[in-house]
Design an enzyme around this catalytic site. Structure first.
Site, PDB file in Angstrom:
ATOM      1  N   TYR A 270      14.391  -2.657  15.829  1.00 29.90           N
ATOM      2  CA  TYR A 270      14.290  -2.580  14.366  1.00 29.90           C
ATOM      3  C   TYR A 270      15.509  -3.231  13.722  1.00 29.90           C
ATOM      4  O   TYR A 270      15.390  -4.105  12.848  1.00 29.90           O
ATOM      5  CB  TYR A 270      14.161  -1.134  13.894  1.00 29.90           C
ATOM      6  CG  TYR A 270      14.223  -1.022  12.391  1.00 29.90           C
ATOM      7  CD1 TYR A 270      13.175  -1.495  11.608  1.00 29.90           C
ATOM      8  CD2 TYR A 270      15.333  -0.477  11.742  1.00 29.90           C
ATOM      9  CE1 TYR A 270      13.230  -1.428  10.220  1.00 29.90           C
ATOM     10  CE2 TYR A 270      15.389  -0.406  10.367  1.00 29.90           C
ATOM     11  CZ  TYR A 270      14.345  -0.882   9.607  1.00 29.90           C
ATOM     12  OH  TYR A 270      14.405  -0.827   8.243  1.00 29.90           O
TER      13      TYR A 270
ATOM     14  N   THR B 136       0.798  -1.221   0.000  1.00 33.26           N
ATOM     15  CA  THR B 136       0.000   0.000   0.000  1.00 33.26           C
ATOM     16  C   THR B 136       0.834   1.276   0.000  1.00 33.26           C
ATOM     17  O   THR B 136       0.293   2.367  -0.134  1.00 33.26           O
ATOM     18  CB  THR B 136      -0.953   0.021   1.209  1.00 33.26           C
ATOM     19  OG1 THR B 136      -0.192  -0.147   2.406  1.00 33.26           O
ATOM     20  CG2 THR B 136      -1.985  -1.094   1.107  1.00 33.26           C
TER      21      THR B 136
END
Length: 255
Positions: free
Chosen positions: A150, A9
């Protein structure tokens, strides 16, 4: 080829889906935001290939399995999986972050990739063909302040990709970990700073970073290589980025 792209997206996933559809492939673009998927399908309407969409949250294991089974029934066997869905949250030091942020990164960057791989891989092995492209990061190779979970999640992807190839020896299934550095023009930093546009813009100020389209072209290149070539990993940075010096903290008390 039938190619499933997760996280399509925005950013890398969106650019990869458009690039591969333009090249004539059948692309299944998946993501959580239905309206974004509809926009993507409209943009690819005149592509040489076909782009279809599936709403999917990769952190939901049952939904992943059901969606991939439905794709293989109604579209066809998945030849290539591009595990792109992922995110970074925050740059604060580990001792002051919200636990929810860590859990969100683990759920998306690690578990989501595992769920998709686990659902697709048995079919690839039965057919003795396939390609899994995992989106890692230079953050998985080089530490920096605020990267904690992360960076660790991207290091997991790096090693998991290598271990997959070890298990898949004797098959014709390829696995690549694609590891970009500084990349602009995506939602990455806006998501990391939780919507703070000024902080996100400052990350790229005065630089010429990589773009999502650069990454999409590399994915197309990898797919186009002869089937007997496996690129284990590909690390890339823009020329405005390099490796930092070792950090040393100096105080008078330590003299």
């Amino acid at each position: 080829m039938i190619i499933l792209v997760t996280g399509a997206t925005a950013g890398f996933g969106r650019a990869i889906a458009l690039e591969l559809a333009a090249a004539g492939h059948t692309v299944i673009a998946s993501g959580r935001r239905r309206s974004r998927l509809d926009q993507l399908a409209a943009e690819a309407a005149d592509a040489a290939g076909t782009l279809v969409t599936r709403a999917l949250d990769v952190t939901r294991s049952l939904a992943v399995g059901e969606t991939i089974a439905e794709i293989e029934r109604n579209v066809g066997p998945i030849d290539i999986l591009v595990n792109n869905a992922g995110l970074a949250l925050g740059l604060a030091p580990a001792q002051s972050v919200e636990l929810d942020d860590w859990e969100n990164m683990v759920d998306t960057n690690i578990k989501g990739l595992l769920y998709c791989t686990h659902a697709v891989l048995p079919g690839m092995v039965r057919r003795d063909r396939g390609y899994i492209i995992n989106l890692g990061s230079v953050a998985g190779n080089y530490p920096y302040p605020g990267s904690h979970v992360y960076g660790a999640s991207k290091a997991f992807i790096h090693q998991f990709s290598r271990n997959l190839r070890a298990d898949l020896l004797g098959t014709r299934i390829r696995v690549t970990c694609l590891e970009p550095g500084l990349c602009g023009g995506t939602e990455f930093s806006l998501t990391r700073f939780k919507g703070d546009a000024d902080k996100a813009e400052a990350v790229y100020r005065g630089t010429k970073p990589l773009t999502a389209e650069d990454i999409a072209q590399l994915v197309a290149y990898l797919i186009g290589l002869p089937a007997h070539i496996n690129v284990n990993q590909m690390e890339l940075m823009p020329t405005c980025q390099a490796f930092g010096p070792f950090a040393v903290s100096r105080t008078r008390d330590m003299q």
